[in-house]
Scaffold this active site. Sequence first.
Site, short mmCIF file in Angstrom:
data_model
loop_
_atom_site.label_atom_id
_atom_site.label_comp_id
_atom_site.label_asym_id
_atom_site.label_seq_id
_atom_site.Cartn_x
_atom_site.Cartn_y
_atom_site.Cartn_z
N ASP A 125 31.02 25.97 39.63
CA ASP A 125 31.06 27.37 40.04
C ASP A 125 32.27 28.01 39.36
O ASP A 125 33.04 27.33 38.70
CB ASP A 125 31.10 27.48 41.57
CG ASP A 125 32.40 26.89 42.15
OD1 ASP A 125 33.23 26.40 41.37
OD2 ASP A 125 32.55 26.93 43.37
N ASP B 190 22.43 24.30 46.14
CA ASP B 190 23.52 23.36 46.45
C ASP B 190 24.02 23.67 47.84
O ASP B 190 23.89 24.80 48.30
CB ASP B 190 24.68 23.52 45.46
CG ASP B 190 25.51 24.74 45.78
OD1 ASP B 190 25.05 25.86 45.45
OD2 ASP B 190 26.58 24.61 46.40
N CYS C 93 12.20 6.94 56.56
CA CYS C 93 13.08 7.06 55.39
C CYS C 93 13.17 5.71 54.69
O CYS C 93 13.29 4.68 55.34
CB CYS C 93 14.47 7.53 55.84
SG CYS C 93 15.67 7.66 54.50
N CYS D 295 15.50 5.03 52.38
CA CYS D 295 16.82 4.88 51.77
C CYS D 295 17.40 3.50 52.11
O CYS D 295 16.97 2.86 53.07
CB CYS D 295 17.75 6.02 52.20
SG CYS D 295 18.68 5.71 53.71
N CYS E 129 18.48 3.07 55.87
CA CYS E 129 17.43 2.94 56.89
C CYS E 129 16.67 1.62 56.73
O CYS E 129 16.10 1.12 57.69
CB CYS E 129 16.49 4.13 56.81
SG CYS E 129 17.29 5.67 57.31
N HIS F 117 22.46 8.27 53.49
CA HIS F 117 21.20 8.66 54.14
C HIS F 117 20.95 10.16 54.03
O HIS F 117 19.85 10.58 53.64
CB HIS F 117 21.16 8.25 55.62
CG HIS F 117 20.03 8.96 56.32
ND1 HIS F 117 18.72 8.53 56.20
CD2 HIS F 117 20.00 10.11 57.04
CE1 HIS F 117 17.93 9.39 56.83
NE2 HIS F 117 18.68 10.36 57.35
ZN LIG Z 1 17.64 6.89 55.36
#
Ligand SMILES: [Zn+2]
Length: 405
Positions: A117, A302, A340, A342, A345, A371
Amino acid sequence: MTMHIWTASPRANEASAPTWFDTILIVSTQFLVEARAGAARAGRLTTPHGEVETPVFMPVGTLASVKGLPQEVLEELGVEILLANTYHLYLRPGVEQVRKLGGLHGFMSWPRSILTDSGGFQVFSLNDLRKVSQEGVTFRSHLDGSSHFFSPESAMEAQIGLGADIIMAFDECTEYPAEPERVRASMELTLRWAERSKNYFEEHKNEVPCNKVSDRTQALFGIVQGGMDLALRKESAERTIEIGFPGYAIGGLSVGEPRHVTREIVEATVQHLPAERPRYLMGVGTPEEIVEYANLGIDMMDCVLPTRAARHGLLFTSEGRISIKQAQYAGDESPLDPNCVCPICRRYSRAYLRHLYASNEVLAQVLNTIHNLSFYLDTMRAVRHSISLGRGARFLSEVWSRAKL
Ligand SMILES: [Zn+2]
């Protein structure tokens, strides 16, 4: 066709004279819209450091670091572009230091795309004592109180030195609420600064501390302001487009206005932006909101929310928000989010995450951040997939089950 051009040495401190590079004509970013669904589009943005699939959520790495996560984890999560803040990096470690170390890409060892920015928003949000003039903004460092000055020219100089793939024009973020005359004056100031930003950029864009020879160079995006006034937003968009940029941002939102107003301004402003250029909505939002804005035709977003909330134990899941500090999770063996995929998880229980947070372990911030970022990135992947199938407005409700919080 191959042609010779003058370009700055990759490490300008090592050689004072420009170096010949054999390369094709240097252009900035390229943007291709590949699929549409209503106002939404799925596209591909090519920068000097690779391709970015849009709509994209850009994690915020204020000080050249997404707090808590090493760059290799960001790569594994599929982050294609991240954002860094010029204001913070200008104060510490300093632009010249970063430039000498190969720009942000070399300094933080990040081979993919970066956007910075202009510093305008941080000067606005972190400095109660700022003084704005036609020339620029005088402000005090939030670190040591020292006095500094940003102008369109110095903000461009700083961003060229940091060497991100996409840099932003220096603008004034109009406060909310504001009187109509004040909003217009602020918009006019941003337009004058946009012109000065572009002029400086055009004269100095070959000074980017690029750490590789690329057929692309840094791109400067313009920013539409105009407060919460639809007519001024239209005028700001049209006059910013007249100045001419390879991409356009919508700034000055999420500054305290009601959410329905944000949505109304985004929807109205997008219609005045060129379809073939990327559109970047700055500083939003919740998972629900990023889906909604993608649906309105926004390509880039963002927000500090997923990373900041994670550090405070607030986690976004397909089943709603979870405050992991609560005692009810102390014996909960289930994963944080059963839907999820990820790494957190797949491996850890809510009980363990709760324990780490309650014990103030550094690992709590790391795992929570992984996560939350995964959740945002997966949400955007689902949105892109839906758009690529041409599902129109229906995709919103299909993605909603993930993002409804
Ligand atoms: Zn997750």
